[in-house]
Write a protein that holds these residues in place. Structure first.
Motif, PDB file in Angstrom:
ATOM      1  N   ASP A 189       0.830  -1.198   0.000  1.00  0.00           N
ATOM      2  CA  ASP A 189       0.000   0.000   0.000  1.00  0.00           C
ATOM      3  C   ASP A 189       0.868   1.253   0.000  1.00  0.00           C
ATOM      4  O   ASP A 189       0.603   2.226  -0.721  1.00  0.00           O
ATOM      5  CB  ASP A 189      -0.921  -0.024   1.222  1.00  0.00           C
ATOM      6  CG  ASP A 189      -2.038   1.007   1.139  1.00  0.00           C
ATOM      7  OD1 ASP A 189      -2.541   1.250   0.022  1.00  0.00           O
ATOM      8  OD2 ASP A 189      -2.418   1.567   2.182  1.00  0.00           O
ATOM      9  N   ALA A 190       1.934   1.248   0.793  1.00  0.00           N
ATOM     10  CA  ALA A 190       2.843   2.398   0.841  1.00  0.00           C
ATOM     11  C   ALA A 190       3.544   2.609  -0.492  1.00  0.00           C
ATOM     12  O   ALA A 190       3.758   3.745  -0.932  1.00  0.00           O
ATOM     13  CB  ALA A 190       3.869   2.193   1.954  1.00  0.00           C
ATOM     14  N   SER A 191       3.896   1.508  -1.152  1.00  0.00           N
ATOM     15  CA  SER A 191       4.560   1.599  -2.451  1.00  0.00           C
ATOM     16  C   SER A 191       3.642   2.238  -3.488  1.00  0.00           C
ATOM     17  O   SER A 191       4.069   3.067  -4.302  1.00  0.00           O
ATOM     18  CB  SER A 191       4.975   0.196  -2.916  1.00  0.00           C
ATOM     19  OG  SER A 191       5.534   0.231  -4.199  1.00  0.00           O
ATOM     20  N   ILE A 192       2.356   1.868  -3.451  1.00  0.00           N
ATOM     21  CA  ILE A 192       1.385   2.448  -4.382  1.00  0.00           C
ATOM     22  C   ILE A 192       1.233   3.944  -4.115  1.00  0.00           C
ATOM     23  O   ILE A 192       1.258   4.773  -5.031  1.00  0.00           O
ATOM     24  CB  ILE A 192       0.025   1.741  -4.244  1.00  0.00           C
ATOM     25  CG1 ILE A 192       0.147   0.283  -4.687  1.00  0.00           C
ATOM     26  CG2 ILE A 192      -1.036   2.458  -5.061  1.00  0.00           C
ATOM     27  CD1 ILE A 192      -1.062  -0.547  -4.358  1.00  0.00           C
ATOM     28  N   LYS A 193       1.107   4.297  -2.855  1.00  0.00           N
ATOM     29  CA  LYS A 193       0.940   5.701  -2.492  1.00  0.00           C
ATOM     30  C   LYS A 193       2.177   6.526  -2.813  1.00  0.00           C
ATOM     31  O   LYS A 193       2.094   7.749  -2.993  1.00  0.00           O
ATOM     32  CB  LYS A 193       0.598   5.813  -1.005  1.00  0.00           C
ATOM     33  CG  LYS A 193      -0.800   5.273  -0.674  1.00  0.00           C
ATOM     34  CD  LYS A 193      -1.081   5.284   0.814  1.00  0.00           C
ATOM     35  CE  LYS A 193      -2.475   4.746   1.106  1.00  0.00           C
ATOM     36  NZ  LYS A 193      -2.749   4.650   2.564  1.00  0.00           N
ATOM     37  N   ALA A 194       3.327   5.862  -2.909  1.00  0.00           N
ATOM     38  CA  ALA A 194       4.568   6.564  -3.249  1.00  0.00           C
ATOM     39  C   ALA A 194       4.677   6.838  -4.747  1.00  0.00           C
ATOM     40  O   ALA A 194       5.626   7.487  -5.195  1.00  0.00           O
ATOM     41  CB  ALA A 194       5.768   5.751  -2.780  1.00  0.00           C
ATOM     42  N   GLY A 195       3.721   6.333  -5.513  1.00  0.00           N
ATOM     43  CA  GLY A 195       3.717   6.660  -6.934  1.00  0.00           C
ATOM     44  C   GLY A 195       3.839   5.495  -7.879  1.00  0.00           C
ATOM     45  O   GLY A 195       3.808   5.681  -9.103  1.00  0.00           O
ATOM     46  N   ASN A 196       3.990   4.279  -7.361  1.00  0.00           N
ATOM     47  CA  ASN A 196       4.038   3.116  -8.239  1.00  0.00           C
ATOM     48  C   ASN A 196       2.646   2.806  -8.782  1.00  0.00           C
ATOM     49  O   ASN A 196       1.633   3.254  -8.242  1.00  0.00           O
ATOM     50  CB  ASN A 196       4.611   1.903  -7.497  1.00  0.00           C
ATOM     51  CG  ASN A 196       6.100   2.054  -7.255  1.00  0.00           C
ATOM     52  OD1 ASN A 196       6.857   2.385  -8.151  1.00  0.00           O
ATOM     53  ND2 ASN A 196       6.517   1.805  -6.022  1.00  0.00           N
ATOM     54  N   TYR A 197       2.603   2.014  -9.835  1.00  0.00           N
ATOM     55  CA  TYR A 197       1.313   1.765 -10.505  1.00  0.00           C
ATOM     56  C   TYR A 197       0.348   1.057  -9.553  1.00  0.00           C
ATOM     57  O   TYR A 197       0.722   0.096  -8.883  1.00  0.00           O
ATOM     58  CB  TYR A 197       1.517   0.912 -11.758  1.00  0.00           C
ATOM     59  CG  TYR A 197       0.358   0.993 -12.716  1.00  0.00           C
ATOM     60  CD1 TYR A 197       0.279   2.027 -13.640  1.00  0.00           C
ATOM     61  CD2 TYR A 197      -0.659   0.058 -12.685  1.00  0.00           C
ATOM     62  CE1 TYR A 197      -0.786   2.124 -14.519  1.00  0.00           C
ATOM     63  CE2 TYR A 197      -1.734   0.147 -13.554  1.00  0.00           C
ATOM     64  CZ  TYR A 197      -1.789   1.178 -14.474  1.00  0.00           C
ATOM     65  OH  TYR A 197      -2.853   1.268 -15.333  1.00  0.00           O
ATOM     66  N   PRO A 198      -0.900   1.516  -9.487  1.00  0.00           N
ATOM     67  CA  PRO A 198      -1.870   0.910  -8.561  1.00  0.00           C
ATOM     68  C   PRO A 198      -2.143  -0.558  -8.869  1.00  0.00           C
ATOM     69  O   PRO A 198      -2.005  -1.001 -10.020  1.00  0.00           O
ATOM     70  CB  PRO A 198      -3.134   1.751  -8.784  1.00  0.00           C
ATOM     71  CG  PRO A 198      -2.645   3.050  -9.338  1.00  0.00           C
ATOM     72  CD  PRO A 198      -1.457   2.694 -10.171  1.00  0.00           C
ATOM     73  N   LYS A 208      -5.153   3.895 -15.171  1.00  0.00           N
ATOM     74  CA  LYS A 208      -4.216   4.950 -15.570  1.00  0.00           C
ATOM     75  C   LYS A 208      -3.417   4.523 -16.808  1.00  0.00           C
ATOM     76  O   LYS A 208      -2.841   3.437 -16.844  1.00  0.00           O
ATOM     77  CB  LYS A 208      -3.282   5.247 -14.404  1.00  0.00           C
ATOM     78  CG  LYS A 208      -2.259   6.338 -14.654  1.00  0.00           C
ATOM     79  CD  LYS A 208      -1.462   6.597 -13.381  1.00  0.00           C
ATOM     80  CE  LYS A 208      -0.416   7.699 -13.572  1.00  0.00           C
ATOM     81  NZ  LYS A 208       0.694   7.254 -14.433  1.00  0.00           N
TER      82      LYS A 208
END
Length: 278
Positions: A189-198, A208
């Motif tokens: 979840d943190a990785s997604i929020k950091a800008g990686n593809y959902p 996207k």
């Protein structure tokens, strides 16, 4: 055989005779080439068609989005050559058969491995519960009978130690105990929020940067219309398959393929190699 965009009637017949299976990746085909495999021809030939996403830069982010693309093309460009059951099968048992695991996975059958996804059938009936599903409609995922993901009450009743995850505003569980390296949902979840593809998109959202699923080339830039119902750039009045997408291709000498020269294009000919049978 993967993609097989360039197949004609002779190649399709040869593939059928050889027992080959076709992996169809429509979204990737469309965005890269403006065309895709002649699915109605494959259906008439009796070839086994399975669905694949290809890869994210040109394909779909997951099988549900690829299935949505396949369904849209089938509806608008292939005159519904594939039934809802066909679409369901290309995303399930046909893929298992193509991979050589048709006796182990791909069907809800006694003795199979228990790879199961449960969809919410309240919004859409029958096979459409899968074909038209969104992230919210996936209620439970099992691999070998073991929960991987799903509604909190369902997963909690079947397994222990799964992590809570808010997915599209719903209370879900994610089971990562078997993932190497001790990955936790919080890390993902943190990785997604950091800008990686959902990992997911919710109902009504387009993923996207998703590539298009609408056939487009300079010779058929305008899509479907009242005078070109299949959007292949050939007016209905002169189209050998006015309701089935069959644009002229360079490999076919820039005319609509009609292998048996009977006036019916291969894409809509029930017997494309048998002159006089349309």
């Amino acid at each position: 055989m993967i993609h097989s965009v360039g197949f004609g009637a002779s190649e399709a017949a040869a593939a059928k005779t050889a027992g080959a299976k076709i992996i169809w990746s429509p979204r990737s085909n469309i965005v890269l080439y403006g065309d895709t495999a002649p699915i109605s021809l494959f259906k008439a030939t009796g070839l086994t068609i399975a669905l694949g996403t290809d890869w994210l830069p040109s394909g779909s982010m997951n099988m549900l989005r690829e299935l949505a693309c396949a369904s849209s093309l089938n509806e608008k460009y292939f005159a519904k050559a594939l039934s809802d059951r066909d679409l369901f099968d290309i995303a399930t048992k046909n893929g298992a058969e193509a991979a050589g695991y048709g006796a182990e996975i791909g069907q809800l059958t006694v003795g199979y491995l228990g790879d199961v996804t449960v969809f919410d059938g309240r919004a859409h009936a029958g096979f459409r519960a899968v074909i038209d599903a969104s992230t919210e409609d996936m209620r439970l995922v099992l691999r070998g009978g073991v929960p991987l993901y799903g509604d909190a009450p369902l997963v909690d009743a079947l397994a222990k130690g799964c992590e809570a995850a808010a997915i599209c505003g719903l209370d879900r569980r994610v089971c990562l105990a078997d993932v190497e390296g001790g990955v936790k949902w919080a890390d993902i979840d943190a990785s997604i929020k950091a800008g990686n593809y959902p990992l997911f998109f919710c109902r009504g959202e387009t993923p996207k940067d998703e590539p298009s699923c609408v056939p487009y080339r300079d010779t058929y830039p305008n899509g479907t219309s009242a005078t070109d119902r299949d959007g292949d750039g050939v007016p209905d009045a002169t189209d050998t398959c006015p309701t089935v997408f069959n644009p002229p291709r360079g490999m076919d000498r820039n005319v609509q393929a009609d292998t048996d020269a009977d006036g019916a294009g291969d894409a809509c000919d029930a017997k494309p190699l048998d002159k006089g049978v349309k």
